[in-house]
Design a protein around this motif. Structure first.
Motif, mmCIF file in Angstrom:
data_model
loop_
_atom_site.group_PDB
_atom_site.id
_atom_site.type_symbol
_atom_site.label_atom_id
_atom_site.label_comp_id
_atom_site.label_asym_id
_atom_site.label_seq_id
_atom_site.Cartn_x
_atom_site.Cartn_y
_atom_site.Cartn_z
ATOM 1 N N ALA A 1 -20.641 21.995 88.544
ATOM 2 C CA ALA A 1 -20.650 21.320 87.253
ATOM 3 C C ALA A 1 -22.084 21.023 86.862
ATOM 4 C CB ALA A 1 -19.859 20.025 87.351
ATOM 5 N N ALA B 1 -24.749 19.059 84.160
ATOM 6 C CA ALA B 1 -24.799 17.930 83.249
ATOM 7 C C ALA B 1 -25.720 18.230 82.083
ATOM 8 C CB ALA B 1 -25.283 16.694 83.994
ATOM 9 N N ASP B 2 -26.704 19.108 82.323
ATOM 10 C CA ASP B 2 -27.706 19.402 81.299
ATOM 11 C C ASP B 2 -27.416 20.793 80.739
ATOM 12 O OD1 ASP B 2 -29.884 19.601 79.758
ATOM 13 O OD2 ASP B 2 -31.364 19.556 81.369
ATOM 14 N N ILE C 1 -25.142 17.472 103.978
ATOM 15 C CA ILE C 1 -26.399 16.870 103.508
ATOM 16 C C ILE C 1 -26.836 15.775 104.487
ATOM 17 C CG2 ILE C 1 -27.542 15.706 101.599
ATOM 18 C CD1 ILE C 1 -25.286 16.844 99.802
ATOM 19 N N TYR D 1 -26.365 12.026 81.536
ATOM 20 C CA TYR D 1 -25.971 13.256 80.848
ATOM 21 C C TYR D 1 -24.469 13.480 80.968
ATOM 22 C CZ TYR D 1 -30.791 14.881 80.270
ATOM 23 O OH TYR D 1 -32.084 15.031 79.897
ATOM 24 N N ALA D 2 -23.924 13.021 82.060
ATOM 25 C CA ALA D 2 -22.499 13.281 82.290
ATOM 26 C C ALA D 2 -21.919 12.144 83.106
ATOM 27 C CB ALA D 2 -22.316 14.595 83.026
ATOM 28 N N GLU E 1 -42.019 12.913 86.895
ATOM 29 C CA GLU E 1 -41.990 13.743 85.686
ATOM 30 C C GLU E 1 -43.181 13.356 84.794
ATOM 31 O OE1 GLU E 1 -39.290 15.615 84.042
ATOM 32 O OE2 GLU E 1 -37.645 15.402 85.454
ATOM 33 N N ILE F 1 -25.282 9.679 98.203
ATOM 34 C CA ILE F 1 -25.660 10.958 98.815
ATOM 35 C C ILE F 1 -24.820 12.099 98.237
ATOM 36 C CG2 ILE F 1 -24.159 10.805 100.866
ATOM 37 C CD1 ILE F 1 -26.780 11.751 102.398
ATOM 38 N N LEU G 1 -40.671 21.722 84.404
ATOM 39 C CA LEU G 1 -39.448 21.526 85.171
ATOM 40 C C LEU G 1 -38.237 21.752 84.274
ATOM 41 C CD1 LEU G 1 -40.332 18.292 87.157
ATOM 42 C CD2 LEU G 1 -40.343 20.626 87.985
ATOM 43 N N ALA H 1 -26.139 15.146 95.320
ATOM 44 C CA ALA H 1 -25.977 16.582 95.530
ATOM 45 C C ALA H 1 -25.674 17.308 94.229
ATOM 46 C CB ALA H 1 -24.862 16.839 96.542
ATOM 47 N N LEU H 2 -25.063 16.612 93.310
ATOM 48 C CA LEU H 2 -24.771 17.206 92.011
ATOM 49 C C LEU H 2 -25.953 16.902 91.097
ATOM 50 C CD1 LEU H 2 -22.453 18.727 90.661
ATOM 51 C CD2 LEU H 2 -21.702 16.572 89.738
ATOM 52 N N ALA H 3 -26.680 17.943 90.760
ATOM 53 C CA ALA H 3 -27.939 17.726 90.060
ATOM 54 C C ALA H 3 -27.739 17.216 88.642
ATOM 55 C CB ALA H 3 -28.720 19.027 90.032
ATOM 56 N N ASN H 4 -28.659 16.413 88.203
ATOM 57 C CA ASN H 4 -28.783 16.034 86.796
ATOM 58 C C ASN H 4 -27.629 15.224 86.212
ATOM 59 O OD1 ASN H 4 -31.217 17.468 86.558
ATOM 60 N ND2 ASN H 4 -30.015 19.328 86.435
ATOM 61 N N VAL H 5 -26.855 14.544 87.034
ATOM 62 C CA VAL H 5 -25.829 13.681 86.460
ATOM 63 C C VAL H 5 -26.525 12.566 85.691
ATOM 64 C CG1 VAL H 5 -24.091 11.982 87.026
ATOM 65 C CG2 VAL H 5 -24.077 14.182 88.153
ATOM 66 N N SER I 1 -33.737 22.013 84.473
ATOM 67 C CA SER I 1 -32.590 21.687 85.312
ATOM 68 C C SER I 1 -32.111 22.927 86.045
ATOM 69 C CB SER I 1 -31.464 21.150 84.455
ATOM 70 O OG SER I 1 -31.892 20.008 83.786
ATOM 71 N N HIS I 2 -31.769 22.740 87.283
ATOM 72 C CA HIS I 2 -31.222 23.813 88.088
ATOM 73 C C HIS I 2 -29.924 23.283 88.683
ATOM 74 C CE1 HIS I 2 -30.750 26.584 91.419
ATOM 75 N NE2 HIS I 2 -31.657 27.366 90.894
ATOM 76 N N ALA I 3 -28.900 24.125 88.708
ATOM 77 C CA ALA I 3 -27.582 23.646 89.130
ATOM 78 C C ALA I 3 -27.589 23.102 90.548
ATOM 79 C CB ALA I 3 -26.559 24.773 89.011
ATOM 80 N N VAL I 4 -28.392 23.685 91.408
ATOM 81 C CA VAL I 4 -28.368 23.267 92.807
ATOM 82 C C VAL I 4 -29.588 22.424 93.157
ATOM 83 C CG1 VAL I 4 -28.150 24.055 95.171
ATOM 84 C CG2 VAL I 4 -27.144 25.390 93.343
ATOM 85 N N LEU I 5 -30.741 22.847 92.698
ATOM 86 C CA LEU I 5 -31.977 22.202 93.125
ATOM 87 C C LEU I 5 -32.342 20.969 92.298
ATOM 88 C CD1 LEU I 5 -34.088 25.444 93.522
ATOM 89 C CD2 LEU I 5 -32.955 24.192 95.318
ATOM 90 N N GLY I 6 -31.565 20.647 91.300
ATOM 91 C CA GLY I 6 -31.920 19.505 90.459
ATOM 92 C C GLY I 6 -32.921 19.925 89.417
ATOM 93 N N ARG I 7 -34.160 19.473 89.579
ATOM 94 C CA ARG I 7 -35.198 19.912 88.650
ATOM 95 C C ARG I 7 -36.101 20.865 89.398
ATOM 96 N NH1 ARG I 7 -35.040 18.777 83.349
ATOM 97 N NH2 ARG I 7 -36.958 17.603 83.083
#
Lengths: 457, 294
Positions: free
Chosen positions: A347, A349-350, A446, B125-126, B213, B135, A90, B139-143, A92-98
């Motif tokens: 934006a 984060a990873d 969403i 991470y941020a 994971e 919700i 897995l 939508a903003l992944a990986n915060v 990080s993907h900007a839209v899909l998360g992981r």
């Protein structure tokens, strides 16, 4: 030939944010970093996710297909480097998360390289049949490289129900900061025109418009000059469109050039139009003429917080971290990394997020810019000034929708066509009350998606 | 003089009074006839059911309110038992009205939050500065490094009509005294962290993690995440590990020594008690090795 740079082709609404393209506009496309490891995402496009074709430990060649899917709306992925499959894990993907990606470790540091492609003088699109072009495009895994990543083959393949008449090549690049399409137009002009001709042949379109914003007079001139040197290019016209955001949006571009509206919830082929990005056109030429799959792309690394902004030809799957490092790293003031430009970019984060086929830019903004940005300031009540209605390119009522979402009246939001919003961010940009209109609309979408999935009882 | 004036006044007023009176009685007659002719017969059973319901209008049954549910349950007895706040008591009352027998539906459903990480346990991470709701943040992944864990913006606490959920130090805590099991919180969570489970005992043992994971990456980002090691499975077969995540079969769970041992042996202390009188969950003793490396 005198170029009319005052583009008069326009659409209602839109804004004109500071362009900020000077940072990287005069920097030539350079080879990207020598990568040791790439992570090729299995889902880089709209449509079905690819299945990996290799197992852990397999050796793969540069250009070898490593993921594919039988679904019609899908595109295969290829390895950009020669190496070994380290893992399928897995990332990080900007839209899909992981999302799962094939991680390939290079046998040695892959040398940095420029594009292998060179257009031969005896190029003639008559040598290729329409079916041949579509198949080559599919096999090369080409997707829309402007941002959305819709499989190109699906777009250009003739469909008896929706005959295509007009092909629009999108070289607007209306988003601030980004310059990759501009550089491609200047440096790979002949390749783009070859790609356009192939796409025209495949889709059966009779007229072609190359839309370029008026703030790129050089690109308009270069394109016009190159078209003169090509035979059989009478039906291809360069159209200088008005410089404003979001001119590069598919629906806006069609409205500006053809004065036609794409039906709400519909797609351009319904009115006989295909819109392709200039980078996509260049990729089509590579795929059809030289049989090269889409493994590299030009990415603009820019923003005030980057030491060496520029346009780089990088392998798809390179991590953002590697690329920023290659550009001299970020300055201390950096605060926000965006995949894409400041208006529609996401934006991240990873920093280990890999670059995908649809990533056109990495923008790093400074702390001051973020501090000045609206969300950091206090949001006040809506003063009903109506500016968001004026700028909305889709003629929506952003305040109404945002408030409906905020107070959980999703049916009201739906009746105001929340799904027609393309999240361009114009309304948030102009809002004097600092209301995050686009954010609420996105959240509302969403909510609706969740609601439709789960029916109570 | 005065009398003459009064008489004069009267002579000019009485036609108006008589007209009003006539109109009034005329409309009254119309209403009387209408109320008889256009009478809507309400099934007295609906009112009886409505009275039996808790009248909270929480929407747990999937209908707009208690009135709607009362009508629906009369038409379709299959819907009996949908009222979570009322519980079996209400169900049996409704069954009495409908002349039905209710079978024992087993223990009541109560929510469990499958994340026990407090602010200090989480890796960010941020910094998220957008709209303060789960919700939108989701939508903003990986915060948040963990893509499965609680975001602690409190969409569930806002959804709860009974003030039974609170966010304490980044951790969502259910107040089982106040909770009625209406499922509003589990519907609100964008990460589907809140699961409804049958609470057969006062305190239930739960696996407070949802991370699918691999163990290595879970451990590098969270101090109290399930790493799927399977130590608990070796103790008792109530546990199972799937997708790097331990799960408890709540229908078969009963408090016994093996389960207790599994809980104590869990290296990341992700198996904890939740319930009305649950003890404070223990903290993992030593720091995970991978976390210091990363």
């Amino acid at each position: 030939m005198k170029v009319n740079v005052k583009g008069r082709f326009s659409f209602p609404g839109g804004i004109h944010p500071p362009e900020k393209k000077d940072l990287s506009r005069e920097v030539e496309i350079q080879p990207g970093p020598a990568v040791k490891e790439v992570a090729v995402m299995l889902s880089q496009h709209i449509g079905a996710v690819c299945q990996p074709l290799n197992r852990k430990g397999d050796a793969v060649q540069a250009g070898q297909k490593i993921g594919d899917c039988d679904a019609f709306v899908s595109a295969p992925v290829h390895s950009p480097i020669t190496g070994k499959v380290k893992e399928i894990a897995l990332r990080s993907h900007a839209v899909l998360g992981r999302s799962s990606a094939i991680v390939i470790e290079a046998f040695s540091y892959s040398p940095t390289r420029r594009s292998y492609f060179k257009l031969k003088d005896d190029f003639d699109e008559k040598n290729y049949s329409a079916g041949q072009i579509c198949e080559a495009v599919r096999q090369a895994g080409i997707v829309g490289m402007g941002g959305a990543g819709f499989p190109t083959r699906v777009k250009i393949e003739p469909n008896p129900q929706m005959p295509k008449e007009t092909l629009i090549i999108n070289g607007c690049e209306c988003e601030p900061y980004i310059t990759c399409d501009y550089r491609i137009m200047l440096e790979w002009t002949n390749q783009i025109i070859a790609g356009i001709k192939l796409a025209r042949k495949a889709s059966g379109c009779s007229q072609v418009f190359i839309a370029i914003e008026g703030n790129k007079p050089k690109a308009i001139e270069v394109m016009n000059r190159a078209l003169e040197s090509f035979a059989n290019s009478d039906s291809i016209k360069v159209i200088p469109v008005k410089t404003k955001y979001p001119q590069g949006g598919e629906r806006q571009l069609i409205k500006a050039i053809l004065k036609k509206d794409v039906p709400t919830g519909g797609i351009p082929p319904m009115i006989g139009v295909v819109v392709l990005n200039v980078a996509t056109a260049a990729a089509i030429a590579e795929a059809v003429i030289s049989d090269l799959p889409l493994t590299h792309r030009v990415v603009t690394v820019t923003g005030e917080a980057v030491a060496k902004p520029g346009n780089y030809y990088v392998p798809i799957g390179t991590s953002v971290e590697d690329l920023i490092e290659f550009c001299g790293g970020v300055t201390k003031k950096s605060a926000k990394v965006l995949l894409g430009g400041p208006m529609m970019g996401i934006a991240i984060a990873d920093l280990k997020t890999p670059i995908t086929k649809a990533t056109n830019a990495i923008t790093v903004l400074t702390k001051e810019q973020i501090g000045r940005a609206k969300f950091a300031r206090r949001q006040t009540a809506c003063i009903c000034c109506g500016r968001c209605l004026e700028v909305c390119p889709e003629n929506l009522n952003p305040t109404k929708i945002a408030h409906a979402v905020k107070y959980n009246f999703l049916d009201v939001a739906e009746s105001y066509y929340i799904s027609a919003c393309m999240e361009c961010g114009c309304c948030s940009y102009v809002c004097p009350a600092n209301i995050e209109l686009t954010g609420y609309i996105k959240t509302g979408k969403i909510f609706l998606a969740r609601q439709k999935k789960k029916i109570p009882g | 003089m005065i009398l003459a004036n009064v008489l004069e006044l009267w002579s000019s007023v009485w036609p108006a009074g008589v007209t009003m009176l006539g109109l009034g009685s005329g409309f009254a007659l119309v209403l009387l006839i209408a109320s008889e002719k256009l009478k809507v017969t309400v099934d007295p059973k609906i009112e009886q059911i409505h009275e039996a319901l808790p009248n909270l209008d929480c929407g747990a049954c999937g209908f707009a309110g208690c009135g709607q549910y009362a009508k629906a349950v009369l038409g379709d007895p299959e819907l009996l038992g949908k009222c979570a706040p009322g519980g079996p008591e209400t169900s049996s009352k409704i069954a009495d009205v409908l002349n039905l027998q209710v079978s024992d539906s087993g223990p009541q459903q109560r929510p469990i939050v499958r994340c026990r990480a407090c602010t200090a346990d989480k890796t960010l991470y941020a910094q998220y500065q957008g709209i303060q709701s789960c919700i939108a943040a989701n939508a903003l992944a990986n915060v948040q490094a963990c893509g499965f864990g609680c975001l602690s913006f409190g969409d569930c606490t806002r959804a709860c009509k009974f003030d039974a959920l609170h966010i304490v130090d980044g951790m969502t805590i259910v107040d089982y005294e106040k909770c009625t099991g209406c499922t509003a919180c589990s519907k609100a969570c964008p990460r589907n962290l809140i699961e409804m489970v049958p609470f057969g005992y006062e305190n239930m043992m739960i696996v407070a993690c949802n991370s699918k994971e691999t163990g290595k990456s879970t451990r590098s980002i969270c101090k109290v995440g399930c790493i799927g090691c399977g130590i608990c499975v070796k103790q008792t077969d109530v546990f199972s590990v799937e997708d790097n995540l331990a799960r408890i079969d709540f229908t078969r769970y009963e408090p016994n020594e093996q389960a207790e041992t599994a809980m104590n042996k869990c290296p990341t202390k992700v198996i904890i008690y939740r319930g009305k009188t649950a003890p404070e969950p223990p903290q993992p003793g030593k720091k995970p090795v991978a976390a210091t490396k990363a």
